[in-house]
Design a protein around this motif. Structure first.
Motif, PDB file in Angstrom:
ATOM      1  N   VAL A 112       0.825  -1.213   0.000  1.00 32.87           N
ATOM      2  CA  VAL A 112       0.000   0.000   0.000  1.00 32.87           C
ATOM      3  C   VAL A 112       0.861   1.267   0.000  1.00 32.87           C
ATOM      4  CG1 VAL A 112      -1.693   1.326   1.312  1.00 32.87           C
ATOM      5  CG2 VAL A 112      -2.030  -1.114   0.973  1.00 32.87           C
ATOM      6  N   PRO A 113       1.885   1.381   0.858  1.00 31.17           N
ATOM      7  CA  PRO A 113       2.741   2.573   0.773  1.00 31.17           C
ATOM      8  C   PRO A 113       3.426   2.730  -0.583  1.00 31.17           C
ATOM      9  CG  PRO A 113       3.077   1.463   2.868  1.00 31.17           C
ATOM     10  CD  PRO A 113       2.244   0.549   2.038  1.00 31.17           C
ATOM     11  N   ILE A 114       3.860   1.614  -1.174  1.00 29.50           N
ATOM     12  CA  ILE A 114       4.479   1.709  -2.501  1.00 29.50           C
ATOM     13  C   ILE A 114       3.459   2.188  -3.527  1.00 29.50           C
ATOM     14  CG2 ILE A 114       5.540   0.397  -4.374  1.00 29.50           C
ATOM     15  CD1 ILE A 114       6.837  -1.390  -2.281  1.00 29.50           C
ATOM     16  N   ILE A 167       2.463  -9.981  -4.139  1.00 31.61           N
ATOM     17  CA  ILE A 167       2.331  -8.560  -3.791  1.00 31.61           C
ATOM     18  C   ILE A 167       1.991  -7.620  -4.957  1.00 31.61           C
ATOM     19  CG2 ILE A 167       4.747  -7.915  -4.051  1.00 31.61           C
ATOM     20  CD1 ILE A 167       4.490  -6.301  -1.468  1.00 31.61           C
ATOM     21  N   PRO A 168       2.322  -7.930  -6.212  1.00 33.79           N
ATOM     22  CA  PRO A 168       2.062  -6.942  -7.277  1.00 33.79           C
ATOM     23  C   PRO A 168       0.625  -6.434  -7.387  1.00 33.79           C
ATOM     24  CG  PRO A 168       3.572  -8.608  -8.090  1.00 33.79           C
ATOM     25  CD  PRO A 168       3.099  -9.068  -6.745  1.00 33.79           C
ATOM     26  N   PRO A 169      -0.419  -7.267  -7.268  1.00 34.24           N
ATOM     27  CA  PRO A 169      -1.779  -6.725  -7.439  1.00 34.24           C
ATOM     28  C   PRO A 169      -2.130  -5.613  -6.452  1.00 34.24           C
ATOM     29  CG  PRO A 169      -1.835  -9.113  -7.591  1.00 34.24           C
ATOM     30  CD  PRO A 169      -0.461  -8.744  -7.145  1.00 34.24           C
ATOM     31  N   VAL A 170      -1.758  -5.751  -5.184  1.00 38.69           N
ATOM     32  CA  VAL A 170      -2.127  -4.726  -4.213  1.00 38.69           C
ATOM     33  C   VAL A 170      -1.372  -3.424  -4.490  1.00 38.69           C
ATOM     34  CG1 VAL A 170      -0.415  -5.295  -2.416  1.00 38.69           C
ATOM     35  CG2 VAL A 170      -2.612  -4.339  -1.775  1.00 38.69           C
ATOM     36  N   ILE A 171      -0.155  -3.511  -5.003  1.00 37.42           N
ATOM     37  CA  ILE A 171       0.591  -2.300  -5.365  1.00 37.42           C
ATOM     38  C   ILE A 171      -0.072  -1.617  -6.562  1.00 37.42           C
ATOM     39  CG2 ILE A 171       2.798  -1.402  -6.196  1.00 37.42           C
ATOM     40  CD1 ILE A 171       4.195  -3.654  -4.725  1.00 37.42           C
ATOM     41  N   GLY A 177      -6.360   2.915  -7.791  1.00 35.28           N
ATOM     42  CA  GLY A 177      -7.482   3.446  -7.027  1.00 35.28           C
ATOM     43  C   GLY A 177      -7.304   4.908  -6.658  1.00 35.28           C
ATOM     44  N   ILE A 178      -6.105   5.278  -6.237  1.00 38.19           N
ATOM     45  CA  ILE A 178      -5.844   6.676  -5.863  1.00 38.19           C
ATOM     46  C   ILE A 178      -5.874   7.581  -7.090  1.00 38.19           C
ATOM     47  CG2 ILE A 178      -4.105   8.241  -4.916  1.00 38.19           C
ATOM     48  CD1 ILE A 178      -3.329   6.036  -2.975  1.00 38.19           C
ATOM     49  N   THR A 211     -11.226  -0.396  -4.832  1.00 37.16           N
ATOM     50  CA  THR A 211     -10.167  -0.825  -5.747  1.00 37.16           C
ATOM     51  C   THR A 211      -9.014  -1.467  -4.982  1.00 37.16           C
ATOM     52  OG1 THR A 211     -10.742   0.993  -7.228  1.00 37.16           O
ATOM     53  CG2 THR A 211      -8.636  -0.077  -7.605  1.00 37.16           C
ATOM     54  N   ILE A 212      -8.655  -0.875  -3.841  1.00 39.32           N
ATOM     55  CA  ILE A 212      -7.583  -1.448  -3.027  1.00 39.32           C
ATOM     56  C   ILE A 212      -7.978  -2.825  -2.513  1.00 39.32           C
ATOM     57  CG2 ILE A 212      -6.233  -1.164  -0.906  1.00 39.32           C
ATOM     58  CD1 ILE A 212      -6.418   1.865  -1.330  1.00 39.32           C
ATOM     59  N   MET A 213      -9.233  -2.981  -2.094  1.00 40.36           N
ATOM     60  CA  MET A 213      -9.699  -4.281  -1.615  1.00 40.36           C
ATOM     61  C   MET A 213      -9.684  -5.321  -2.734  1.00 40.36           C
ATOM     62  SD  MET A 213     -10.066  -4.328   1.558  1.00 40.36           S
ATOM     63  CE  MET A 213     -10.737  -5.979   1.570  1.00 40.36           C
ATOM     64  N   THR A 214      -9.922  -4.889  -3.960  1.00 43.92           N
ATOM     65  CA  THR A 214      -9.785  -5.817  -5.083  1.00 43.92           C
ATOM     66  C   THR A 214      -8.337  -6.285  -5.197  1.00 43.92           C
ATOM     67  OG1 THR A 214     -11.590  -4.722  -6.276  1.00 43.92           O
ATOM     68  CG2 THR A 214     -10.110  -6.107  -7.566  1.00 43.92           C
ATOM     69  N   GLY A 215      -7.395  -5.359  -4.983  1.00 45.38           N
ATOM     70  CA  GLY A 215      -5.989  -5.735  -4.988  1.00 45.38           C
ATOM     71  C   GLY A 215      -5.655  -6.702  -3.864  1.00 45.38           C
ATOM     72  N   VAL A 216      -6.218  -6.456  -2.680  1.00 44.60           N
ATOM     73  CA  VAL A 216      -6.007  -7.376  -1.556  1.00 44.60           C
ATOM     74  C   VAL A 216      -6.570  -8.749  -1.893  1.00 44.60           C
ATOM     75  CG1 VAL A 216      -6.579  -7.828   0.859  1.00 44.60           C
ATOM     76  CG2 VAL A 216      -5.988  -5.510   0.136  1.00 44.60           C
ATOM     77  N   ASN A 217      -7.762  -8.750  -2.485  1.00 45.38           N
ATOM     78  CA  ASN A 217      -8.399 -10.002  -2.887  1.00 45.38           C
ATOM     79  C   ASN A 217      -7.501 -10.784  -3.842  1.00 45.38           C
ATOM     80  OD1 ASN A 217     -10.142 -11.106  -5.395  1.00 45.38           O
ATOM     81  ND2 ASN A 217     -11.153 -11.645  -3.491  1.00 45.38           N
TER      82      ASN A 217
END
Length: 281
Positions: A112-114, A167-171, A177-178, A211-217
């Motif tokens: 998330v920070p990245i 990790i790539p999807p959440v990044i 999303g932002i 969108t971030i939750m989709t990345g987490v998923n």
């Protein structure tokens, strides 16, 4: 004439092996510390999940599903978890869940920070995107080799290889999303005197949450997909059951482990997908 010239050769394989060998020799103390730091909480999480009675976990998951999506989803979650228990794989499922949770939490803490940095800096985005492309296209077995050499057999290299793979999807989706937050909303928040930190925490992240939750998923799904491969270096859990089924040509044993992973994936997928959505009855 039609073959690539043999004298034009880039010894990337030797360079990579030399780098890993150098890290193994000179960074042993560092990697031991990292391994201990990662292993202790992961073992604690695993023991905690194994300590909780099975029916408590089922009730908790069903309650969460009911709150998010209603009784139908709660019934499906209950049936899925109970099905895993009837196969005699409950303990293995909890060990798998511990690795997935640990990898997902690390992915959130790092990814998330990245992703936020990529959304705010085109230069950083230009640097990180090719790295993510490489991480997502590199064969998953390749991640096992350096992790195994640096940390040896066990859960730590399994966790790290799973983390790198997943990790790539959440990044990417945090960045996306932002960036998708409407410009007029950003301008309105600036007009009301919001600082950069306030804008991020109170405007951009809440609006980007789906969108971030989709990345987490997707990160969790990829972590589950890596479970079978990571079992080759000591991950344990359901992946070991699949691996043993392959090694012994025991189709039934491999199928039980595989279908249990599928059921866990479906349950986690539904819960994480609905986490950022309004409740339906």
């Amino acid at each position: 004439m039609f073959e690539f010239p043999e004298f034009i050769y880039l010894p990337l394989d030797r360079w990579t092996s030399a780098l890993v060998d150098w890290l193994t020799v000179n960074g042993e103390a560092f990697f031991d510390v990292v391994g201990d730091v990662l292993l202790s909480p992961m073992l604690g999480l695993e023991q905690f999940l194994l300590w909780i009675p099975w029916w408590v976990i089922i009730l908790a998951a069903a309650g969460l599903a009911w709150k998010q999506k209603g009784w139908r989803m709660a019934l499906g979650v209950t049936a899925g978890l109970f099905f895993i228990g009837t196969l005699g794989l409950w303990d293995m499922a909890m060990k798998t869940l511990a690795i997935v949770i640990a990898a997902a939490l690390l992915a959130l803490m790092i990814g998330v920070p990245i992703g936020i940095g990529m959304a705010r800096s085109e230069k950083m985005r230009g640097i990180v995107r090719p790295i993510l492309d490489m991480m997502q296209t590199m064969p998953s077995f390749v991640y096992l080799i350096p992790a195994l050499m640096l940390f040896g057999l066990g859960k730590v290299p399994a966790l790290l290889s799973t983390l790198i793979y997943a990790i790539p999807p959440v990044i990417r989706l945090t960045d996306l999303g932002i960036r998708q937050v409407p410009a007029d909303v950003i301008e309105a928040s600036r007009a009301f005197g919001a600082t950069g930190r306030q804008m991020l925490l109170k405007v951009q992240l809440p609006l980007a949450a789906p969108t971030i939750m989709t990345g987490v998923n997707q990160t969790i799904m990829m972590a589950l997909a890596m479970v079978v491969i990571a079992s080759m270096i000591g991950a344990g859990g359901l992946g070991t059951e699949v691996l043993n089924g392959i090694a012994r040509l025991d189709v039934g044993r491999g199928f039980n482990g595989g279908i249990s992973i599928v059921v866990m994936a479906i349950i986690i997928d539904r819960l994480t997908q609905s986490a950022a959505q309004p409740r339906t009855s």
